[in-house]
Design a protein around this motif. Structure first.
Motif, PDB file in Angstrom:
ATOM      1  N   THR A  50      21.923 -65.695 -91.766  1.00  0.00           N
ATOM      2  CA  THR A  50      22.214 -64.813 -90.845  1.00  0.00           C
ATOM      3  C   THR A  50      21.218 -64.969 -89.885  1.00  0.00           C
ATOM      4  O   THR A  50      20.189 -64.741 -90.286  1.00  0.00           O
ATOM      5  CB  THR A  50      22.520 -63.453 -91.262  1.00  0.00           C
ATOM      6  N   GLY A  51      21.590 -64.559 -88.433  1.00  0.00           N
ATOM      7  CA  GLY A  51      20.580 -64.545 -87.340  1.00  0.00           C
ATOM      8  C   GLY A  51      20.017 -65.890 -87.079  1.00  0.00           C
ATOM      9  O   GLY A  51      18.730 -65.921 -87.144  1.00  0.00           O
ATOM     10  N   ALA A  52      20.733 -66.772 -86.956  1.00  0.00           N
ATOM     11  CA  ALA A  52      20.412 -68.254 -86.954  1.00  0.00           C
ATOM     12  C   ALA A  52      19.999 -68.861 -85.697  1.00  0.00           C
ATOM     13  O   ALA A  52      19.392 -70.114 -85.594  1.00  0.00           O
ATOM     14  CB  ALA A  52      21.324 -69.057 -87.683  1.00  0.00           C
ATOM     15  N   ALA A  53      20.181 -68.044 -84.590  1.00  0.00           N
ATOM     16  CA  ALA A  53      20.084 -68.834 -83.254  1.00  0.00           C
ATOM     17  C   ALA A  53      18.984 -69.046 -82.604  1.00  0.00           C
ATOM     18  O   ALA A  53      18.763 -69.920 -81.946  1.00  0.00           O
ATOM     19  CB  ALA A  53      21.250 -67.888 -82.196  1.00  0.00           C
ATOM     20  N   ARG A  54      17.995 -68.187 -83.189  1.00  0.00           N
ATOM     21  CA  ARG A  54      16.545 -68.508 -82.490  1.00  0.00           C
ATOM     22  C   ARG A  54      15.779 -68.065 -83.628  1.00  0.00           C
ATOM     23  O   ARG A  54      16.042 -67.342 -84.762  1.00  0.00           O
ATOM     24  CB  ARG A  54      16.525 -67.836 -81.318  1.00  0.00           C
ATOM     25  N   VAL A  58      25.385 -67.858 -89.206  1.00  0.00           N
ATOM     26  CA  VAL A  58      26.158 -66.591 -88.423  1.00  0.00           C
ATOM     27  C   VAL A  58      25.191 -66.197 -87.438  1.00  0.00           C
ATOM     28  O   VAL A  58      24.020 -65.564 -87.626  1.00  0.00           O
ATOM     29  CB  VAL A  58      26.380 -65.464 -89.373  1.00  0.00           C
ATOM     30  N   ASP A  59      25.652 -65.799 -86.286  1.00  0.00           N
ATOM     31  CA  ASP A  59      24.934 -65.289 -85.094  1.00  0.00           C
ATOM     32  C   ASP A  59      25.557 -64.461 -84.074  1.00  0.00           C
ATOM     33  O   ASP A  59      26.883 -65.183 -83.912  1.00  0.00           O
ATOM     34  CB  ASP A  59      23.812 -66.201 -84.413  1.00  0.00           C
ATOM     35  N   LEU A  60      25.104 -63.590 -83.271  1.00  0.00           N
ATOM     36  CA  LEU A  60      25.922 -63.138 -82.320  1.00  0.00           C
ATOM     37  C   LEU A  60      25.904 -64.283 -81.250  1.00  0.00           C
ATOM     38  O   LEU A  60      26.726 -64.265 -80.466  1.00  0.00           O
ATOM     39  CB  LEU A  60      24.937 -61.814 -81.545  1.00  0.00           C
ATOM     40  N   ALA A  61      24.835 -65.177 -81.045  1.00  0.00           N
ATOM     41  CA  ALA A  61      24.799 -66.120 -80.128  1.00  0.00           C
ATOM     42  C   ALA A  61      25.440 -67.425 -80.545  1.00  0.00           C
ATOM     43  O   ALA A  61      25.707 -67.478 -81.781  1.00  0.00           O
ATOM     44  CB  ALA A  61      23.294 -66.416 -79.688  1.00  0.00           C
ATOM     45  N   GLY A 106      17.844 -59.542 -87.894  1.00  0.00           N
ATOM     46  CA  GLY A 106      17.460 -58.189 -87.821  1.00  0.00           C
ATOM     47  C   GLY A 106      16.937 -57.647 -86.319  1.00  0.00           C
ATOM     48  O   GLY A 106      16.992 -58.777 -85.611  1.00  0.00           O
ATOM     49  N   VAL A 107      17.012 -56.584 -86.261  1.00  0.00           N
ATOM     50  CA  VAL A 107      16.492 -56.120 -84.627  1.00  0.00           C
ATOM     51  C   VAL A 107      15.545 -55.218 -84.867  1.00  0.00           C
ATOM     52  O   VAL A 107      15.322 -54.299 -86.034  1.00  0.00           O
ATOM     53  CB  VAL A 107      17.919 -55.359 -84.128  1.00  0.00           C
ATOM     54  N   TYR A 108      14.618 -54.983 -83.943  1.00  0.00           N
ATOM     55  CA  TYR A 108      13.202 -54.206 -84.132  1.00  0.00           C
ATOM     56  C   TYR A 108      13.087 -53.656 -82.605  1.00  0.00           C
ATOM     57  O   TYR A 108      12.038 -53.715 -82.281  1.00  0.00           O
ATOM     58  CB  TYR A 108      12.225 -54.806 -84.666  1.00  0.00           C
ATOM     59  N   GLY A 133       4.921 -61.149 -90.814  1.00  0.00           N
ATOM     60  CA  GLY A 133       4.417 -60.374 -89.752  1.00  0.00           C
ATOM     61  C   GLY A 133       3.722 -61.226 -88.791  1.00  0.00           C
ATOM     62  O   GLY A 133       3.089 -62.365 -88.979  1.00  0.00           O
ATOM     63  N   GLY A 134       3.694 -60.699 -87.441  1.00  0.00           N
ATOM     64  CA  GLY A 134       3.213 -61.580 -86.376  1.00  0.00           C
ATOM     65  C   GLY A 134       3.628 -62.977 -85.992  1.00  0.00           C
ATOM     66  O   GLY A 134       2.646 -63.913 -85.827  1.00  0.00           O
ATOM     67  N   VAL A 135       4.751 -63.207 -86.451  1.00  0.00           N
ATOM     68  CA  VAL A 135       5.378 -64.479 -85.867  1.00  0.00           C
ATOM     69  C   VAL A 135       5.801 -64.621 -84.537  1.00  0.00           C
ATOM     70  O   VAL A 135       6.588 -63.796 -84.173  1.00  0.00           O
ATOM     71  CB  VAL A 135       6.399 -64.862 -86.894  1.00  0.00           C
ATOM     72  N   GLY A 140      12.452 -62.451 -80.188  1.00  0.00           N
ATOM     73  CA  GLY A 140      12.611 -60.870 -80.533  1.00  0.00           C
ATOM     74  C   GLY A 140      11.160 -60.297 -80.650  1.00  0.00           C
ATOM     75  O   GLY A 140      10.953 -59.415 -80.049  1.00  0.00           O
ATOM     76  N   ALA A 141      10.198 -61.015 -81.205  1.00  0.00           N
ATOM     77  CA  ALA A 141       8.498 -60.636 -80.992  1.00  0.00           C
ATOM     78  C   ALA A 141       8.264 -60.247 -79.524  1.00  0.00           C
ATOM     79  O   ALA A 141       7.427 -59.306 -79.495  1.00  0.00           O
ATOM     80  CB  ALA A 141       8.094 -61.243 -82.033  1.00  0.00           C
ATOM     81  N   ALA A 142       8.342 -61.471 -78.738  1.00  0.00           N
ATOM     82  CA  ALA A 142       7.864 -61.229 -77.438  1.00  0.00           C
ATOM     83  C   ALA A 142       8.595 -59.945 -76.890  1.00  0.00           C
ATOM     84  O   ALA A 142       7.912 -59.182 -76.122  1.00  0.00           O
ATOM     85  CB  ALA A 142       8.501 -62.430 -76.807  1.00  0.00           C
TER      86      ALA A 142
HETATM   87  N1  LIG Z   1       8.829 -62.172 -85.717  1.00  0.00           N
HETATM   88  C1  LIG Z   1       7.940 -61.338 -86.436  1.00  0.00           C
HETATM   89  O1  LIG Z   1       6.912 -61.381 -86.175  1.00  0.00           O
HETATM   90  C2  LIG Z   1       8.794 -60.579 -87.659  1.00  0.00           C
HETATM   91  C3  LIG Z   1       8.151 -59.876 -88.410  1.00  0.00           C
HETATM   92  C4  LIG Z   1       8.488 -59.287 -89.547  1.00  0.00           C
HETATM   93  C5  LIG Z   1       9.972 -59.387 -89.714  1.00  0.00           C
HETATM   94  N2  LIG Z   1      10.404 -60.329 -89.006  1.00  0.00           N
HETATM   95  C6  LIG Z   1      11.935 -60.314 -89.474  1.00  0.00           C
HETATM   96  O2  LIG Z   1      12.387 -61.565 -89.038  1.00  0.00           O
HETATM   97  C7  LIG Z   1      13.615 -61.648 -88.757  1.00  0.00           C
HETATM   98  C8  LIG Z   1      14.048 -62.776 -87.907  1.00  0.00           C
HETATM   99  O3  LIG Z   1      13.173 -62.067 -86.388  1.00  0.00           O
HETATM  100  P1  LIG Z   1      12.967 -62.941 -85.304  1.00  0.00           P
HETATM  101  O4  LIG Z   1      11.619 -62.513 -84.963  1.00  0.00           O
HETATM  102  O5  LIG Z   1      13.158 -64.227 -85.512  1.00  0.00           O
HETATM  103  O6  LIG Z   1      14.096 -62.182 -84.381  1.00  0.00           O
HETATM  104  P2  LIG Z   1      14.710 -62.802 -83.173  1.00  0.00           P
HETATM  105  O7  LIG Z   1      15.369 -61.599 -82.391  1.00  0.00           O
HETATM  106  O8  LIG Z   1      13.806 -63.812 -82.322  1.00  0.00           O
HETATM  107  O9  LIG Z   1      15.873 -63.529 -83.698  1.00  0.00           O
HETATM  108  C9  LIG Z   1      16.997 -62.678 -84.303  1.00  0.00           C
HETATM  109  C10 LIG Z   1      18.344 -63.495 -84.462  1.00  0.00           C
HETATM  110  O10 LIG Z   1      19.331 -62.622 -85.089  1.00  0.00           O
HETATM  111  C11 LIG Z   1      20.476 -62.574 -84.213  1.00  0.00           C
HETATM  112  N3  LIG Z   1      20.851 -61.155 -84.545  1.00  0.00           N
HETATM  113  C12 LIG Z   1      20.449 -60.027 -84.246  1.00  0.00           C
HETATM  114  N4  LIG Z   1      21.503 -59.016 -84.439  1.00  0.00           N
HETATM  115  C13 LIG Z   1      22.516 -59.678 -85.134  1.00  0.00           C
HETATM  116  C14 LIG Z   1      23.691 -59.173 -85.449  1.00  0.00           C
HETATM  117  N5  LIG Z   1      24.302 -57.954 -85.548  1.00  0.00           N
HETATM  118  N6  LIG Z   1      24.709 -59.828 -86.006  1.00  0.00           N
HETATM  119  C15 LIG Z   1      24.413 -61.264 -85.949  1.00  0.00           C
HETATM  120  N7  LIG Z   1      23.070 -61.954 -85.592  1.00  0.00           N
HETATM  121  C16 LIG Z   1      22.216 -61.106 -85.127  1.00  0.00           C
HETATM  122  C17 LIG Z   1      20.038 -62.691 -83.002  1.00  0.00           C
HETATM  123  O11 LIG Z   1      20.968 -63.061 -81.846  1.00  0.00           O
HETATM  124  C18 LIG Z   1      18.918 -63.633 -83.065  1.00  0.00           C
HETATM  125  O12 LIG Z   1      19.470 -65.190 -82.836  1.00  0.00           O
HETATM  126  C19 LIG Z   1      14.239 -60.188 -88.752  1.00  0.00           C
HETATM  127  O13 LIG Z   1      14.979 -59.869 -89.926  1.00  0.00           O
HETATM  128  C20 LIG Z   1      12.905 -59.631 -88.466  1.00  0.00           C
HETATM  129  O14 LIG Z   1      13.318 -58.094 -88.591  1.00  0.00           O
HETATM  130  C21 LIG Z   1      10.059 -60.989 -87.884  1.00  0.00           C
END
Ligand SMILES: NC(=O)c1ccc[n+]([C@@H]2O[C@H](COP(=O)([O-])OP(=O)(O)OC[C@H]3O[C@@H](n4cnc5c(N)ncnc54)[C@H](O)[C@@H]3O)[C@@H](O)[C@H]2O)c1
Length: 250
Positions: free
Chosen positions: A19-23, A43-46, A88-90, A183-185, A189-191
């Motif tokens: 899940t959340g596979a687009a980016r 699975v992704d919104l995008a 995930g969303v943050y 953490g810190g990836v 989303g992190a940007a």
């Molecule tokens: N980037 C980081 O530093 C970091 C740190 C801690 C945890 N995480 C966790 O890692 C995971 C991925 O984070 P990321 O930084 O790659 O995020 P991102 O925002 O770059 O990518 C998230 C992806 O999930 C999809 N998505 C979001 N809500 C959705 C929904 N309701 N249904 C389907 N798809 C959905 C988005 O369209 C997007 O493609 C998340 O669970 C996040 O909480 C990331």
């Protein structure tokens, strides 16, 4: 005779749902799973990024909060053996502004959807006698509170406990359940979160680099997912792998 190392990362014959596979991290996970030979359902919104598309990848444009879609998607994934709950969303919000709707929204995507997909996929694997793997993506915010991310941190802390509870639930069926805690990836989303944090210098965000320097790459997290998804971790369940450059240590 020990298993040759390449065989431990060989996922030919596996079918993984991500899940959340687009980016970001999810996209890197899909790329690694495909490289390891798995079939992948995403699975992704995008929509599917053009460079990921291929015969081994099935893409569902859907919201993980949609229970009917989740049931349909898991049902359509024949021979499912790996689930990666990554979506995930943050969005940052001051605690005083977190009303019931904002609270529910954070838990819905970050926790409830992971629980729902786990239940559907776990049930399917159990019924088909598949010794599979579930990998939940948590966050360092689950361990150390981050300003303006209270509901997110609470949801991700619950995801860690979901992992442990389901590890016990599914162990008799040979289904392993583990957590990757990034953490810190550097991701899209992190940007966005970094920009929001910059606009709130008063909020008390930590600004120092982690001990290993930073940031990490999405593939750093994907490698940890691959470990838990593959026979590399055959005897590991209920565990957590923190991928944060050591930030939780400092
Ligand atoms: N980037 C980081 O530093 C970091 C740190 C801690 C945890 N995480 C966790 O890692 C995971 C991925 O984070 P990321 O930084 O790659 O995020 P991102 O925002 O770059 O990518 C998230 C992806 O999930 C999809 N998505 C979001 N809500 C959705 C929904 N309701 N249904 C389907 N798809 C959905 C988005 O369209 C997007 O493609 C998340 O669970 C996040 O909480 C990331």
């Amino acid at each position: 005779m020990t298993t040759p190392l390449p065989d431990l990362l060989d996922l030919r014959g596996a079918h993984a749902l991500v899940t959340g596979a687009a980016r970001g991290i999810g996209r890197a996970v899909v790329a690694r799973l495909l490289e390891a030979g798995a079939r992948v359902t995403a699975v992704d919104l995008a929509q599917c990024p053009a460079d990921l598309a291929g015969a081994a990848l099935t893409w569902h444009r859907a919201d993980v909060r949609d229970a009917a879609a989740a049931a349909r998607i898991v049902d359509s994934a024949g021979g499912l053996s790996v689930l990666v709950n990554n979506a995930g969303v943050y969005p940052l919000a001051a605690w005083d502004d977190v009303d019931d709707d904002a609270w529910a929204a954070a838990l819905d995507v970050n926790l409830t959807s992971a629980a729902r997909y786990s239940r559907l996929a776990g049930d399917r694997m159990r019924r088909s006698g598949t010794a599979g793997a579930i990998v939940n993506v948590s966050s360092v915010a689950a361990v150390r509170p981050v300003p303006m991310l209270v509901p997110y941190g609470v949801a991700k802390a619950a995801v860690r406990q979901l992992t442990r509870a389901l590890a016990v639930e599914y162990a008799p069926a040979g289904i392993r359940v583990n957590t990757v805690t990034p953490g810190g990836v550097r991701t899209e989303g992190a940007a966005v979160a970094r920009e929001q944090a910059r606009a709130r210098p008063d909020a008390g965000f930590r600004t120092g680099a982690p001990p290993l320097g930073g940031p990490g790459t999405p593939d750093d997290a994907a490698r940890a997912v691959l470990y838990f998804a593959s026979p590399m971790s055959r005897y590991v369940t209920g565990a957590e792998l923190v991928v944060d450059g050591g930030s939780l240590l400092s």
